[in-house]
Scaffold this motif. Sequence first.
Motif, PDB file in Angstrom:
ATOM      1  N   ARG A  71       0.841  -1.197   0.000  1.00  0.00           N
ATOM      2  CA  ARG A  71       0.000   0.000   0.000  1.00  0.00           C
ATOM      3  C   ARG A  71       0.875   1.245   0.000  1.00  0.00           C
ATOM      4  N   PHE A  72       0.548   2.175  -0.906  1.00  0.00           N
ATOM      5  CA  PHE A  72       1.214   3.468  -0.984  1.00  0.00           C
ATOM      6  C   PHE A  72       0.256   4.537  -0.456  1.00  0.00           C
ATOM      7  N   TYR A  73       0.808   5.517   0.261  1.00  0.00           N
ATOM      8  CA  TYR A  73       0.022   6.628   0.788  1.00  0.00           C
ATOM      9  C   TYR A  73       0.471   7.896   0.078  1.00  0.00           C
ATOM     10  N   ARG A  80      -9.898   6.960  -1.315  1.00  0.00           N
ATOM     11  CA  ARG A  80      -9.743   8.279  -0.694  1.00  0.00           C
ATOM     12  C   ARG A  80      -9.985   8.137   0.808  1.00  0.00           C
ATOM     13  N   ALA A  81      -9.084   8.702   1.572  1.00  0.00           N
ATOM     14  CA  ALA A  81      -9.227   8.691   3.027  1.00  0.00           C
ATOM     15  C   ALA A  81     -10.243   9.758   3.436  1.00  0.00           C
ATOM     16  N   ILE A  82     -11.072   9.453   4.431  1.00  0.00           N
ATOM     17  CA  ILE A  82     -12.011  10.463   4.925  1.00  0.00           C
ATOM     18  C   ILE A  82     -11.389  11.309   6.027  1.00  0.00           C
ATOM     19  N   GLY A  83     -10.266  10.862   6.552  1.00  0.00           N
ATOM     20  CA  GLY A  83      -9.563  11.625   7.570  1.00  0.00           C
ATOM     21  C   GLY A  83      -8.238  10.972   7.884  1.00  0.00           C
ATOM     22  N   GLU A 119      -9.397  16.235   7.147  1.00  0.00           N
ATOM     23  CA  GLU A 119     -10.690  15.564   7.031  1.00  0.00           C
ATOM     24  C   GLU A 119     -11.379  16.053   5.768  1.00  0.00           C
ATOM     25  N   ASP A 120     -12.132  15.178   5.159  1.00  0.00           N
ATOM     26  CA  ASP A 120     -12.837  15.486   3.924  1.00  0.00           C
ATOM     27  C   ASP A 120     -13.814  16.651   4.073  1.00  0.00           C
ATOM     28  N   ARG A 121     -14.318  16.885   5.248  1.00  0.00           N
ATOM     29  CA  ARG A 121     -15.391  17.865   5.416  1.00  0.00           C
ATOM     30  C   ARG A 121     -14.906  19.301   5.567  1.00  0.00           C
ATOM     31  N   PHE A 122     -13.627  19.539   5.777  1.00  0.00           N
ATOM     32  CA  PHE A 122     -13.139  20.907   5.931  1.00  0.00           C
ATOM     33  C   PHE A 122     -12.857  21.508   4.570  1.00  0.00           C
ATOM     34  N   GLY A 170      -5.735  12.181   1.834  1.00  0.00           N
ATOM     35  CA  GLY A 170      -4.838  11.114   1.419  1.00  0.00           C
ATOM     36  C   GLY A 170      -5.529  10.131   0.500  1.00  0.00           C
ATOM     37  N   ILE A 171      -4.733   9.488  -0.320  1.00  0.00           N
ATOM     38  CA  ILE A 171      -5.201   8.407  -1.186  1.00  0.00           C
ATOM     39  C   ILE A 171      -4.343   7.190  -0.866  1.00  0.00           C
TER      40      ILE A 171
END
Length: 115
Positions: free
Chosen positions: A7-9, A41-44, A54-57, A65-66
Amino acid sequence: MEGSFLRFYVNEIQTHRGRLLWEWLLDQGNRLGIRGGSAFRAIGGFGRRHALHEDRFFELAGSSGIEVEFVVTEEEAKRLLALVGQEKMRIFYTRIPASFGVISPDAEDPPEPAS
């Protein structure tokens, strides 16, 4: 089969050779003959600078992050990691031992290597 969960970040807007890095990684894995790869896609989360993303800001749009992941044989992992190294990219990754296979394989599935 025995191999690795690789896994790559990466950052969602990070690019390499004019392409989004996560797309480039998937394309290279495909070109190397790896059986499959996925990007999520990371949500946070937070990274080495400990800034929470975080996705919401709205003000942090584009900073999520992916995770780009592959389940690979030892040889496939070596080839992909070597390619990333040749490209002189600084990417954090994890590599975890994994056992994998296909239940009820068909003719299109690659044969499992002899032990």
